[in-house]
Design a protein around this motif. Sequence first.
Motif, PDB file in Angstrom:
ATOM      1  N   ARG A 282       0.585  -1.262   0.315  1.00  0.00           N
ATOM      2  CA  ARG A 282      -0.207   0.262  -0.347  1.00  0.00           C
ATOM      3  C   ARG A 282       0.502   1.177   0.072  1.00  0.00           C
ATOM      4  NH1 ARG A 282      -5.470  -0.405   1.378  1.00  0.00           N
ATOM      5  NH2 ARG A 282      -4.713   1.542   2.714  1.00  0.00           N
ATOM      6  N   GLU A 283       2.289   1.385   0.574  1.00  0.00           N
ATOM      7  CA  GLU A 283       3.238   2.120   0.771  1.00  0.00           C
ATOM      8  C   GLU A 283       4.394   2.213   0.252  1.00  0.00           C
ATOM      9  OE1 GLU A 283       1.740   4.986   1.709  1.00  0.00           O
ATOM     10  OE2 GLU A 283       0.328   4.470   2.938  1.00  0.00           O
ATOM     11  N   ALA A 284       4.739   2.784  -0.548  1.00  0.00           N
ATOM     12  CA  ALA A 284       6.234   3.008  -1.187  1.00  0.00           C
ATOM     13  C   ALA A 284       7.232   2.543  -0.399  1.00  0.00           C
ATOM     14  CB  ALA A 284       6.368   4.223  -1.930  1.00  0.00           C
ATOM     15  N   THR A 285       7.229   3.168   1.074  1.00  0.00           N
ATOM     16  CA  THR A 285       7.933   2.150   2.065  1.00  0.00           C
ATOM     17  C   THR A 285       8.507   1.504   1.787  1.00  0.00           C
ATOM     18  OG1 THR A 285       6.496   2.724   3.509  1.00  0.00           O
ATOM     19  CG2 THR A 285       7.525   5.052   3.143  1.00  0.00           C
ATOM     20  N   ALA A 286       7.536   0.220   1.614  1.00  0.00           N
ATOM     21  CA  ALA A 286       7.133  -1.012   1.739  1.00  0.00           C
ATOM     22  C   ALA A 286       7.751  -1.600   0.872  1.00  0.00           C
ATOM     23  CB  ALA A 286       5.681  -2.084   1.793  1.00  0.00           C
ATOM     24  N   ILE A 287       8.107  -1.091  -0.031  1.00  0.00           N
ATOM     25  CA  ILE A 287       8.200  -1.805  -1.249  1.00  0.00           C
ATOM     26  C   ILE A 287      10.028  -2.297  -1.678  1.00  0.00           C
ATOM     27  CG2 ILE A 287       9.305  -0.921  -3.783  1.00  0.00           C
ATOM     28  CD1 ILE A 287       7.721   0.482  -4.215  1.00  0.00           C
ATOM     29  N   GLY A 288      11.120  -1.550  -0.125  1.00  0.00           N
ATOM     30  CA  GLY A 288      11.659  -2.440  -0.334  1.00  0.00           C
ATOM     31  C   GLY A 288      12.281  -3.779   0.722  1.00  0.00           C
ATOM     32  N   ALA A 289      11.062  -4.110   1.021  1.00  0.00           N
ATOM     33  CA  ALA A 289      11.036  -5.364   1.688  1.00  0.00           C
ATOM     34  C   ALA A 289      10.196  -6.533   0.741  1.00  0.00           C
ATOM     35  CB  ALA A 289       9.967  -5.409   3.343  1.00  0.00           C
ATOM     36  N   PHE A 290       8.904  -5.835   0.036  1.00  0.00           N
ATOM     37  CA  PHE A 290       7.883  -6.683  -1.317  1.00  0.00           C
ATOM     38  C   PHE A 290       9.056  -7.241  -2.073  1.00  0.00           C
ATOM     39  CE2 PHE A 290       5.873  -6.668  -4.683  1.00  0.00           C
ATOM     40  CZ  PHE A 290       4.708  -7.303  -4.779  1.00  0.00           C
ATOM     41  N   LEU A 291       9.778  -6.212  -2.778  1.00  0.00           N
ATOM     42  CA  LEU A 291      10.514  -6.395  -4.015  1.00  0.00           C
ATOM     43  C   LEU A 291      11.436  -7.470  -4.154  1.00  0.00           C
ATOM     44  CD1 LEU A 291       9.794  -5.840  -7.100  1.00  0.00           C
ATOM     45  CD2 LEU A 291      11.812  -3.744  -6.953  1.00  0.00           C
ATOM     46  N   PRO A 292      12.138  -8.035  -2.950  1.00  0.00           N
ATOM     47  CA  PRO A 292      13.410  -8.891  -3.419  1.00  0.00           C
ATOM     48  C   PRO A 292      12.599 -10.346  -3.223  1.00  0.00           C
ATOM     49  CG  PRO A 292      13.896  -6.704  -1.983  1.00  0.00           C
ATOM     50  CD  PRO A 292      12.263  -6.941  -2.092  1.00  0.00           C
ATOM     51  N   LYS A 293      11.898 -10.102  -2.169  1.00  0.00           N
ATOM     52  CA  LYS A 293      11.179 -11.415  -1.786  1.00  0.00           C
ATOM     53  C   LYS A 293      10.160 -11.862  -3.379  1.00  0.00           C
ATOM     54  CE  LYS A 293       7.585 -13.669   1.011  1.00  0.00           C
ATOM     55  NZ  LYS A 293       6.404 -13.561   2.225  1.00  0.00           N
ATOM     56  N   TYR A 294       9.183 -10.965  -3.990  1.00  0.00           N
ATOM     57  CA  TYR A 294       8.864 -10.962  -4.984  1.00  0.00           C
ATOM     58  C   TYR A 294       9.449 -11.482  -6.518  1.00  0.00           C
ATOM     59  CZ  TYR A 294       5.624 -10.178  -9.395  1.00  0.00           C
ATOM     60  OH  TYR A 294       4.967 -10.271 -10.086  1.00  0.00           O
ATOM     61  N   ALA A 295      10.933 -10.787  -6.709  1.00  0.00           N
ATOM     62  CA  ALA A 295      11.762 -10.996  -7.292  1.00  0.00           C
ATOM     63  C   ALA A 295      12.208 -12.210  -7.278  1.00  0.00           C
ATOM     64  CB  ALA A 295      12.538 -10.085  -7.937  1.00  0.00           C
ATOM     65  N   LYS A 296      11.812 -12.719  -6.076  1.00  0.00           N
ATOM     66  CA  LYS A 296      12.931 -13.933  -5.821  1.00  0.00           C
ATOM     67  C   LYS A 296      11.639 -14.850  -6.390  1.00  0.00           C
ATOM     68  CE  LYS A 296      15.031 -17.641  -2.817  1.00  0.00           C
ATOM     69  NZ  LYS A 296      15.965 -17.472  -1.494  1.00  0.00           N
ATOM     70  N   GLU A 297      10.364 -15.105  -6.488  1.00  0.00           N
ATOM     71  CA  GLU A 297       9.282 -15.990  -5.945  1.00  0.00           C
ATOM     72  C   GLU A 297       8.796 -16.094  -8.011  1.00  0.00           C
ATOM     73  OE1 GLU A 297       6.411 -13.455  -3.786  1.00  0.00           O
ATOM     74  OE2 GLU A 297       6.451 -15.288  -2.066  1.00  0.00           O
ATOM     75  N   LEU A 298       9.348 -14.959  -8.677  1.00  0.00           N
ATOM     76  CA  LEU A 298       9.073 -14.677  -9.853  1.00  0.00           C
ATOM     77  C   LEU A 298      10.030 -15.474 -10.403  1.00  0.00           C
ATOM     78  CD1 LEU A 298       7.592 -13.100 -12.063  1.00  0.00           C
ATOM     79  CD2 LEU A 298       9.219 -11.218 -12.526  1.00  0.00           C
TER      80      LEU A 298
END
Length: 310
Positions: A282-298
């Motif tokens: 919901r907030e851009a500040t959380a992208i740092g935690a979300f994106l690495p995990k999502y990229a690995k899953e992708l």
Amino acid sequence: DLPLVIISEDAEALFAARDICADGQPLIYPITQQNIDTAIPKIKEKPTPVGVRAESVEGLVSLTTKLKASGIDDLVLDPGSKTMLEAIRDQTLIRRATLKQTFRPLGYPTMAFPCFMVRDNPLKEMLIASLYVNKYAGIIVLSNLDPNHMLPLLVQRLNIYTDPRFPMAVEEKYYEIGEPNEESPVLMTSNWALTYFVVSSAIESTKIPTFLLVQDAEGLGILTGWAAGKISGSTIAKLVKNCGIEERVKHRQLVLPGRIARISGATMEALDWKWEVTVGVREATAIGAFLPKYAKELKGKIAAGKAVPE
């Protein structure tokens, strides 16, 4: 082809130089109380823009009135300010007299000469120029065009002189952050400039190459754009199909902002169920935690052949 200002205190030299390049419509400067009578006939011979200089705002009035009466109306005003304080005072008086009092003798653009107000100090010259950007000068004459000095002035001008009726926005398209490849994540946001720069900066800080789809929401943020009907499943689908992202990635995985989670199903339906939509943060500040995990899953989905919905 660049604009030309011819400057000379010698009236004969001034008009001799003007005659050489009159076809290019140079601005001749200065026309003053001392040379105006001899200058008027020569200006009328070959009309070009005229820079009028006086020692004060009041002194400009008689000069512009005389020139106007002679049929010369293509004028630029220099009140002769010598300090920053005088510059603010004079430019403000001219602007207020023109707009609030409709005082026509001062109803012309103004020009400023930071290059004459300070010598051999480029930084101070740029600071004075920045004052004139804020305080109404139409033409600012500088002693050099060093990119290191010009860029801040141009950015300042762009930040100030924008149309207040329209929010600042970026172009609708996909943006490459880092050096993304066919296996990189695809995220989506709105084209409000503040949203774009915050989101893109957050993505960049993760060091994960990413494609960022920017939806035209007429400069509105994500939630406001959705509420106003500017962002919907169909508009996102249209963006995905038309922007060329399908040719850049071999997967069909899209991340939507968490604030518009409710249209994730509508987005997949509008994409004919050929894309899988993941609801992001919901907030851009959380992208740092979300994106690495999502990229690995992708990458895991791509390796397993599950990155394209069947």
